[in-house]
Design an enzyme around this catalytic site. Structure first.
Site, mmCIF file in Angstrom:
data_model
loop_
_atom_site.group_PDB
_atom_site.id
_atom_site.type_symbol
_atom_site.label_atom_id
_atom_site.label_comp_id
_atom_site.label_asym_id
_atom_site.label_seq_id
_atom_site.Cartn_x
_atom_site.Cartn_y
_atom_site.Cartn_z
ATOM 1 N N ILE A 666 21.496 81.305 -37.712
ATOM 2 C CA ILE A 666 21.036 80.070 -36.963
ATOM 3 C C ILE A 666 21.204 80.229 -35.372
ATOM 4 C CG2 ILE A 666 21.310 77.510 -36.713
ATOM 5 C CD1 ILE A 666 21.884 77.100 -39.493
ATOM 6 N N GLN A 669 19.121 82.878 -34.141
ATOM 7 C CA GLN A 669 17.914 82.638 -33.573
ATOM 8 C C GLN A 669 17.472 81.610 -32.373
ATOM 9 O OE1 GLN A 669 15.000 83.692 -34.579
ATOM 10 N NE2 GLN A 669 13.747 81.928 -33.877
ATOM 11 N N GLU A 670 18.699 80.522 -32.470
ATOM 12 C CA GLU A 670 18.516 79.503 -31.636
ATOM 13 C C GLU A 670 18.682 79.988 -30.272
ATOM 14 O OE1 GLU A 670 17.727 76.379 -31.719
ATOM 15 O OE2 GLU A 670 17.840 75.842 -34.007
ATOM 16 N N SER A 671 19.774 80.645 -30.001
ATOM 17 C CA SER A 671 20.208 81.063 -28.679
ATOM 18 C C SER A 671 20.645 82.539 -28.474
ATOM 19 C CB SER A 671 21.533 80.203 -28.322
ATOM 20 O OG SER A 671 22.874 80.832 -28.985
ATOM 21 N N TYR A 778 10.647 80.487 -37.418
ATOM 22 C CA TYR A 778 11.995 80.368 -37.352
ATOM 23 C C TYR A 778 12.926 80.522 -38.790
ATOM 24 C CZ TYR A 778 16.167 77.510 -36.833
ATOM 25 O OH TYR A 778 17.551 76.922 -36.564
#
Length: 810
Positions: A666, A669-671, A778
């Protein structure tokens, strides 16, 4: 473990200076010399002006020389003291900005797996730099002329000569830290001098204090990139053509392109832009940067009568696009208008395109105001009266005159786009009353198809599209939409056939290759299915791993590691970009990223990987990831998927009972594991936690939460993010696919996407048919990254999809 000690980082930087003397030779004025010839040429046509400038500069030079003999020592001492004080103040700052947490040369290189300090203010940093320059610059500016003429530049260069070549490695190894600190102080002052236009002072500092300094090329760039004027053009062209630092060359080229565009200097702009970069007609889609390049090319060459038809065609294409147009294309549109090609009819076409869409009200209304004063004014006025509620067209458009017909057709297109089911029930009535042409009907059918091929509609709606949409209207976007509906409804024959009708680049995409093989399998074409899926299984992607799991093959991790015999810093001792990067990094200068990308893109692979390993070892995880992106070395998994803040992630994975690899998936992928990043929507930090969500978590868990700034702390962010991930897993039956989709799109959407028609849909079918492209990609990435992180953490190849997820009824 491949990690090496970085305890001798400072010594490595000193050694870097030694390497640099063979490449920079202490000649920071080469580019300025090129400007000399350009200015001398202009002097032949402006003798009076040239004489005046020469006289003024000689006077300034004489004044400077006179002052030096009487006050040089006193001024130098004061300047040095001021510089040192300002530099010490600036050096005390630490930063945790969008780039990774920076470190000075004297810091320990231990990995940063604990919370970092809060980011320093960029404004404060800039202020400190300015103060450092102002301390010496204020007094010196009165003695040194700010305008540098060619003769002065030549004298400065001659006085510097190639003396730096005589310096030996022993000299640099014996340079005390205080000397290096002074050179850094001088560099900051010279940088600020060039930026504020005090070029003489900048050159003076270079000549007297920065012989052999690795960042002289940056000072050359600052001289050329700031306070741009015509006489600098030749020097800029020489800098760009040398291409010693490609990132700087590209940035300088862009700056001069904007300058020349603003001044309508198309001869020089054409020379700067060069040949046409590519044939834009051969590309189905252009990137933002490609559009910019083509626009500059046509902008420069159209006024020179080197292009006409192609320029008109491309400018028209750019004008009619409703998306975000590159700023570089605005000047081309202005030319198009000035030459009479931006007609009212073309404005009307753009207006009508915006009118039909949901989210272009401002564009529509702006163009309507312009068109109200043209021959199209009455029609536009009638159409805008139906803009808010186009379904009223039947009562407001009585007849079918040419104007009324056009008004009715445009309003019905908007009606079909906003409320497709309601508009479809009125479609026959519309056809009967307003008698649309075949071309108009094709447009309307396409609008209906775009809606009815969406996830919210039933199989009967899909079949309505199949019956009514003419073959000519099936564009690429609609074909992909239809394919996803065929997958959703398990129409395997349609899937098998439709994939062959996609453009070649899409047909070869890994997801469509998987679905071709899957459809072949479902249709009993076993040999073909095994061939296709075996090939797909060699791809490191969600569908590649999914195919490998289905076929019980090993996953294609394709893991490329650095040579175990690497030696830092000796392996990069002669890498110019690495030397400059380390110095900018020590200065806490955000421009270090441009040298990092120079390393990644243009250094030998081994040297670039050594620097990536340095980034990993020193806790600069964002640089490690950026190396992979910039170099496109996708197999370098250690750097692409670093185990950042490992202690924190392990603590909260255990506390929340969420798999460590899933939390990493997560966060990656997020940051991209940048703990200080903030999104346009307000999400913050490693796991991109929304402040509102954090507030809710704090209330329910009885935790302290003071606001968004708390989420910049890695430990706080992972604590909140892992808790939210646990909530999503609990809510959606411990299914990571659904939890990831909920993390991205919101938990309220997941029940809306659950099927109720009794058709069994496996994980791949569910993921491919998620209605939002962003969420679709995502989920694929998070699940793939989970598998990769599990492998890096444990050495176990594991499973992409777990048994409970594989058997889940989606």
């Amino acid at each position: 473990m491949l990690r090496k000690s970085l305890a001798f980082k400072f010594k490595a930087m000193v050694m870097s200076f030694a390497c640099l003397i063979f490449v920079s030779a202490g000649i920071p004025f080469d580019e300025a010399v090129a400007a000399s010839s350009a200015q001398k040429s202009s002097q032949s046509t402006s003798k009076k002006s040239a004489a005046k400038n020469t006289s003024a500069n000689k006077s300034a030079a004489s004044k400077s020389a006179a002052k030096k003999s009487s006050s040089k020592n006193t001024a130098a001492k004061k300047s040095s003291a001021n510089k040192s004080a300002a530099s010490k103040s600036a050096a005390k700052k630490t930063a945790a900005k969008k780039a990774p947490a920076k470190k000075t040369a004297a810091k320990s290189a231990a990995p940063k797996n604990t919370a970092s300090t809060a980011p320093a203010s960029s404004a404060a940093k800039a202020a400190a730099k300015t103060a450092a320059a102002a301390a010496a610059g204020a007094a010196a500016s009165t003695a040194i002329a700010s305008t540098v003429d060619p003769s002065m530049i030549e004298k400065l260069r001659a006085s510097m000569g190639d003396g730096a070549k005589e310096m030996s490695m022993d000299f640099f190894e014996s340079v005390p830290k205080s000397r290096i600190s002074k050179m850094r102080d001088a560099y900051i002052q010279a940088e600020n001098a060039f930026k504020r236009g005090d070029e003489a002072l900048g050159f003076e500092i270079q000549r007297e204090q920065l012989k052999g300094y690795p960042l002289n090329i940056w000072l050359n760039y600052y001289y050329l990139a700031y306070n741009i004027r015509d006489e600098k053009f030749e020097a800029a062209m020489q800098f760009i053509e040398r291409n010693e630092q490609a990132e700087l060359s590209e940035m300088l080229k862009d700056r001069y392109a904007r300058y020349l565009s603003e001044n309508k200097d198309y001869q020089r702009l054409s020379r700067l832009v060069g040949d046409k970069p590519f044939d834009e007609t051969a590309l189905t889609t252009l990137s933002h940067n490609q559009k910019s390049q083509i626009c500059r090319y046509y902008e420069a060459n159209w006024p020179l009568n080197r292009v006409t038809g192609d320029a008109v065609h491309f400018a028209t294409r750019m004008y009619l696009e409703l998306g975000n147009r590159p700023a570089a294309c605005n000047a081309l549109i202005v030319q198009m208008d000035a030459r009479g090609y931006l007609t009212d009819a073309l404005r009307l076409k753009r207006y009508e395109s915006a009118y039909v869409q949901r989210y272009y009200q401002e564009t529509t209304e702006s163009l309507a105001r312009v068109l109200n004063t043209t021959s199209f004014g009455k029609r536009v006025e009638a159409q805008m009266a139906l803009y808010s509620n186009p379904s009223e067209l039947f009562s407001k458009v009585e007849g079918n005159s040419e104007q009324e017909h056009r008004t009715a057709v445009l309003a019905f297109k908007r009606y079909a786009n906003l409320w497709p089911e309601q508009a479809r029930s009125d479609f026959d009535r519309f056809i009967k009353k307003y008698k649309p042409s075949n071309a108009e009907l094709v447009d309307i059918y396409q609008i209906f198809a775009s809606s009815f091929l969406g996830r919210a509609f039933e199989l009967s709606d899909v079949e309505w599209v199949d019956r009514n949409l003419p073959a000519v209207a099936w564009n690429t976007r609609l074909k992909e939409q239809r394919l996803r509906r065929a997958i959703y409804f398990a129409q395997w024959q349609n899937v098998y056939v439709l994939i062959d009708h996609l453009p070649e680049d899409l047909r070869n995409a890994v997801n469509w290759r998987y679905w071709k093989g899957r459809a072949a399998h479902e249709l009993g074409k076993s040999a073909e299915a095994d061939t296709i899926l075996s090939e797909v299984a060699r791809d490191r992607s969600f569908f590649g791993f999914y195919a490998a799991q289905t076929l019980k093959k090993d996953y294609a991790f394709n893991y490329a590691r650095i040579s175990p015999d690497y030696s830092y810093p000796m392996d990069i001792a002669s890498n110019k970009a690495a030397i400059r990067f380390m110095e900018l990094h020590a200065l806490d200068d955000d421009n270090a990223i441009y040298e990092w990308r120079e390393i990644a893109r243009r250094s030998p692979e081994h040297e670039a990987m050594v620097m990536a390993q340095w980034a990993l070892n020193s806790g600069n995880f964002r640089y490690a990831i950026d190396y992979v992106i910039s170099s496109e070395n996708w197999n370098a998994l250690d750097y692409r998927f670093p185990l950042a803040f490992r202690g924190i992630f392990e603590q909260y994975a255990k506390q929340s009972n969420v798999p460590l690899s899933f939390l990493y998936g997560i966060s990656r992928q997020e940051s991209m594991l940048n703990h200080s990043i903030k999104s346009w929507a307000g999400a913050v930090g490693l796991m991109q936690v929304m402040p509102g969500t954090a507030k809710d978590i704090a209330r329910r868990e009885n935790w302290k939460f003071s606001g968004a700034s708390d989420l910049l702390d890695p430990e706080t962010n992972v604590r909140f993010g892992s808790t939210y991930a646990r909530w999503m897993l609990d809510r959606f039956d411990n299914n990571r696919i659904l939890a990831a989709a909920a993390y991205n799109a919101g938990p309220g959407r997941i029940p809306q996407w659950k099927s109720t028609d009794g058709i069994f849909r496996d994980t791949a079918m569910y993921v491919e048919t998620i209605p939002f492209e962003e969420t679709r990609k995502y989920v694929q990435n998070v699940i793939l990254y989970d598998a990769i992180y599990n492998y890096l953490l444990t050495g176990d190849k594991g499973s992409l999809i777990r048994p409970n997820e594989m058997s889940y009824v989606y």
